[in-house]
Design a protein around this motif. Structure first.
Motif, PDB file in Angstrom:
ATOM      1  N   VAL A 125      43.077  53.170  41.122  1.00 45.71           N
ATOM      2  CA  VAL A 125      43.127  52.185  42.211  1.00 45.71           C
ATOM      3  C   VAL A 125      44.558  51.677  42.393  1.00 45.71           C
ATOM      4  O   VAL A 125      45.067  51.570  43.510  1.00 45.71           O
ATOM      5  CB  VAL A 125      42.171  51.008  41.928  1.00 45.71           C
ATOM      6  CG1 VAL A 125      42.393  49.880  42.935  1.00 45.71           C
ATOM      7  CG2 VAL A 125      40.724  51.483  41.977  1.00 45.71           C
ATOM      8  N   GLU A 126      45.213  51.363  41.274  1.00 51.29           N
ATOM      9  CA  GLU A 126      46.585  50.865  41.338  1.00 51.29           C
ATOM     10  C   GLU A 126      47.530  51.934  41.873  1.00 51.29           C
ATOM     11  O   GLU A 126      48.462  51.626  42.640  1.00 51.29           O
ATOM     12  CB  GLU A 126      47.039  50.420  39.947  1.00 51.29           C
ATOM     13  CG  GLU A 126      48.457  49.872  39.864  1.00 51.29           C
ATOM     14  CD  GLU A 126      48.654  48.574  40.619  1.00 51.29           C
ATOM     15  OE1 GLU A 126      49.806  48.133  40.740  1.00 51.29           O
ATOM     16  OE2 GLU A 126      47.645  47.996  41.088  1.00 51.29           O
ATOM     17  N   ALA A 159      50.357  53.633  48.816  1.00 50.10           N
ATOM     18  CA  ALA A 159      50.322  53.063  50.160  1.00 50.10           C
ATOM     19  C   ALA A 159      51.550  52.189  50.407  1.00 50.10           C
ATOM     20  O   ALA A 159      52.136  52.211  51.498  1.00 50.10           O
ATOM     21  CB  ALA A 159      49.045  52.246  50.345  1.00 50.10           C
ATOM     22  N   GLN A 160      51.960  51.434  49.395  1.00 47.68           N
ATOM     23  CA  GLN A 160      53.149  50.599  49.539  1.00 47.68           C
ATOM     24  C   GLN A 160      54.402  51.457  49.731  1.00 47.68           C
ATOM     25  O   GLN A 160      55.274  51.135  50.540  1.00 47.68           O
ATOM     26  CB  GLN A 160      53.313  49.702  48.315  1.00 47.68           C
ATOM     27  CG  GLN A 160      52.270  48.587  48.228  1.00 47.68           C
ATOM     28  CD  GLN A 160      52.459  47.719  46.994  1.00 47.68           C
ATOM     29  OE1 GLN A 160      53.143  48.108  46.051  1.00 47.68           O
ATOM     30  NE2 GLN A 160      51.852  46.556  47.012  1.00 47.68           N
ATOM     31  N   ASP A 185      39.961  42.385  52.379  1.00 53.24           N
ATOM     32  CA  ASP A 185      40.756  43.004  51.323  1.00 53.24           C
ATOM     33  C   ASP A 185      39.890  43.810  50.364  1.00 53.24           C
ATOM     34  O   ASP A 185      40.381  44.694  49.656  1.00 53.24           O
ATOM     35  CB  ASP A 185      41.514  41.935  50.532  1.00 53.24           C
ATOM     36  CG  ASP A 185      42.574  41.250  51.376  1.00 53.24           C
ATOM     37  OD1 ASP A 185      43.297  41.961  52.093  1.00 53.24           O
ATOM     38  OD2 ASP A 185      42.680  40.009  51.326  1.00 53.24           O
ATOM     39  N   GLU A 186      38.596  43.502  50.320  1.00 59.11           N
ATOM     40  CA  GLU A 186      37.675  44.219  49.435  1.00 59.11           C
ATOM     41  C   GLU A 186      36.266  44.145  49.998  1.00 59.11           C
ATOM     42  O   GLU A 186      35.993  43.389  50.926  1.00 59.11           O
ATOM     43  CB  GLU A 186      37.730  43.619  48.022  1.00 59.11           C
ATOM     44  CG  GLU A 186      37.403  42.145  47.967  1.00 59.11           C
ATOM     45  CD  GLU A 186      37.597  41.545  46.594  1.00 59.11           C
ATOM     46  OE1 GLU A 186      38.111  42.247  45.714  1.00 59.11           O
ATOM     47  OE2 GLU A 186      37.228  40.379  46.401  1.00 59.11           O
ATOM     48  N   ARG A 210      46.782  54.289  44.021  1.00 62.99           N
ATOM     49  CA  ARG A 210      46.595  54.360  45.472  1.00 62.99           C
ATOM     50  C   ARG A 210      47.307  53.201  46.166  1.00 62.99           C
ATOM     51  O   ARG A 210      47.910  53.368  47.227  1.00 62.99           O
ATOM     52  CB  ARG A 210      45.105  54.348  45.818  1.00 62.99           C
ATOM     53  CG  ARG A 210      44.360  55.622  45.449  1.00 62.99           C
ATOM     54  CD  ARG A 210      43.023  55.709  46.163  1.00 62.99           C
ATOM     55  NE  ARG A 210      42.127  54.627  45.805  1.00 62.99           N
ATOM     56  CZ  ARG A 210      41.259  54.673  44.803  1.00 62.99           C
ATOM     57  NH1 ARG A 210      41.190  55.757  44.038  1.00 62.99           N
ATOM     58  NH2 ARG A 210      40.450  53.661  44.559  1.00 62.99           N
ATOM     59  N   ARG A 211      47.238  52.019  45.554  1.00 63.17           N
ATOM     60  CA  ARG A 211      47.895  50.863  46.145  1.00 63.17           C
ATOM     61  C   ARG A 211      49.413  51.064  46.190  1.00 63.17           C
ATOM     62  O   ARG A 211      50.058  50.802  47.210  1.00 63.17           O
ATOM     63  CB  ARG A 211      47.562  49.604  45.344  1.00 63.17           C
ATOM     64  CG  ARG A 211      48.112  48.315  45.940  1.00 63.17           C
ATOM     65  CD  ARG A 211      47.810  47.135  45.043  1.00 63.17           C
ATOM     66  NE  ARG A 211      48.557  47.183  43.802  1.00 63.17           N
ATOM     67  CZ  ARG A 211      49.826  46.776  43.685  1.00 63.17           C
ATOM     68  NH1 ARG A 211      50.474  46.294  44.744  1.00 63.17           N
ATOM     69  NH2 ARG A 211      50.445  46.845  42.524  1.00 63.17           N
ATOM     70  N   LEU A 212      49.977  51.567  45.092  1.00 69.52           N
ATOM     71  CA  LEU A 212      51.416  51.799  45.043  1.00 69.52           C
ATOM     72  C   LEU A 212      51.838  52.906  46.006  1.00 69.52           C
ATOM     73  O   LEU A 212      52.902  52.826  46.636  1.00 69.52           O
ATOM     74  CB  LEU A 212      51.846  52.152  43.615  1.00 69.52           C
ATOM     75  CG  LEU A 212      51.767  51.017  42.595  1.00 69.52           C
ATOM     76  CD1 LEU A 212      52.070  51.534  41.191  1.00 69.52           C
ATOM     77  CD2 LEU A 212      52.736  49.893  42.961  1.00 69.52           C
ATOM     78  N   ASP A 259      49.077  54.141  57.400  1.00 70.03           N
ATOM     79  CA  ASP A 259      49.860  53.016  56.898  1.00 70.03           C
ATOM     80  C   ASP A 259      50.492  52.210  58.025  1.00 70.03           C
ATOM     81  O   ASP A 259      50.825  51.030  57.845  1.00 70.03           O
ATOM     82  CB  ASP A 259      50.939  53.514  55.930  1.00 70.03           C
ATOM     83  CG  ASP A 259      51.829  54.578  56.541  1.00 70.03           C
ATOM     84  OD1 ASP A 259      51.297  55.464  57.237  1.00 70.03           O
ATOM     85  OD2 ASP A 259      53.047  54.541  56.323  1.00 70.03           O
ATOM     86  N   ASP A 264      37.559  49.139  49.395  1.00 73.38           N
ATOM     87  CA  ASP A 264      38.597  48.747  50.347  1.00 73.38           C
ATOM     88  C   ASP A 264      38.691  49.835  51.408  1.00 73.38           C
ATOM     89  O   ASP A 264      37.950  50.819  51.380  1.00 73.38           O
ATOM     90  CB  ASP A 264      39.941  48.526  49.644  1.00 73.38           C
ATOM     91  CG  ASP A 264      40.328  49.686  48.740  1.00 73.38           C
ATOM     92  OD1 ASP A 264      39.892  50.833  49.008  1.00 73.38           O
ATOM     93  OD2 ASP A 264      41.053  49.477  47.745  1.00 73.38           O
TER      94      ASP A 264
END
Length: 277
Positions: free
Chosen positions: A98-99, A105-106, A186-187, A101-103, A227, A145
């Motif tokens: 999950v982290e 996307a950032q 957000d979730e 994927r978040r990074l 994005d 999400d």
């Protein structure tokens, strides 16, 4: 160095063999993770038993795997319970995914913002149209999400891999996703993915045959990865408000060219639709 201790390791030697700095050894001692076998009462010098290298190695591995102090303390005793340890590590792996994927996307968004500095973005053209009713094969679910939409498409691909269940010849061209929550979340996002389908399917595990209604929509075409799709929804929102219209249904996307057909996000084409009245 304080006086030698037969059969024991000084903190310096222990640090070298364990691959942990003296500073971290002192930190782990303070947190109760790795207490020296003996501490000289006059000098405070620490000594370790060779058997403690095993525990130090497990601490180092868990730390390098992204576990914090509290998590390491919980996992260390479980090395004697391999089934429970495996289950806990698998949960940690999911959290890391999950982290990641978040990074990712950032990173992608940062790259887009960087390139946009030297580019003047073309204005988004928003229009109104009558969206035709469609009969679709639909999978509706609440997911973690918005990026987790991919999980639904993976489930659909698995269903399509069963020729006895789905008649591939009955699919039409329209492919999309509908987002049911009133606000951006957000979730815990409720969404459905769908494909135009003229065949039959017995309902199962969230899959069903449904009818998308004929409806008037404000819409715009987004080109590129998801994005930057916020620019398109911003333009639609401003257009709807400026004309005194009201959103009367869930927003939905039509994937003209999407990830399932084209691996390069720069080539994706998404039609963003907002039902209005």
């Amino acid at each position: 160095m304080s006086g030698e201790r037969a059969g024991m390791l000084s903190i310096g030697d222990f640090s070298r063999y364990a691959g942990l700095s003296i500073r971290m050894l002192r930190h782990y001692d303070e947190r109760g993770l790795l207490t020296p076998a003996e501490v000289d009462p006059s000098t405070g010098y620490r000594w370790y038993e060779p058997a403690q290298l095993w525990r130090a190695g497990r601490i180092r591995s868990l730390r390098d795997a992204g576990c914090g102090i509290a998590q390491i303390a919980e996992l260390l005793p479980l090395f004697d319970e391999p089934d429970e340890l495996k289950s806990r590590l698998e949960a940690h792996l999911e959290a890391l995914d999950v982290e990641a994927r978040r990074l990712d996307a950032q990173r992608s968004l940062t790259a887009s913002l960087t390139s946009a500095i030297d580019e003047r973005a073309a204005p988004v053209a928003v229009r109104r149209r009558e969206f035709p009713g469609l009969r679709v094969l639909l999978l509706r679910r609440t997911v973690a999400d918005y990026p987790a939409e991919g999980e639904l498409w993976a489930d659909l691909r698995r269903l399509l891999g069963q020729p006895s269940e789905v008649d591939q010849s009955r699919f039409g061209d329209a492919i999309g996703a509908t987002y049911f929550d009133e606000e951006f979340r957000d979730e815990d996002v409720e969404m459905a993915i769908w494909r135009e389908y003229a065949g039959d399917l017995a309902p199962r595990s969230g899959f069903e045959i449904a009818s998308l209604p004929v409806q008037s929509v404000a819409w715009a075409t987004h080109r590129g990865g998801f994005d930057t799709i916020g620019r398109t929804t911003e333009a639609i929102g401003a257009w709807v408000a400026s004309r005194g219209l009201t959103r009367v249904g869930p927003m939905f996307n039509v994937y003209v060219v999407g990830p399932g057909r084209e691996p390069n996000p720069d080539a994706w084409i998404t039609e963003v639709n907002v039902p209005v009245a």
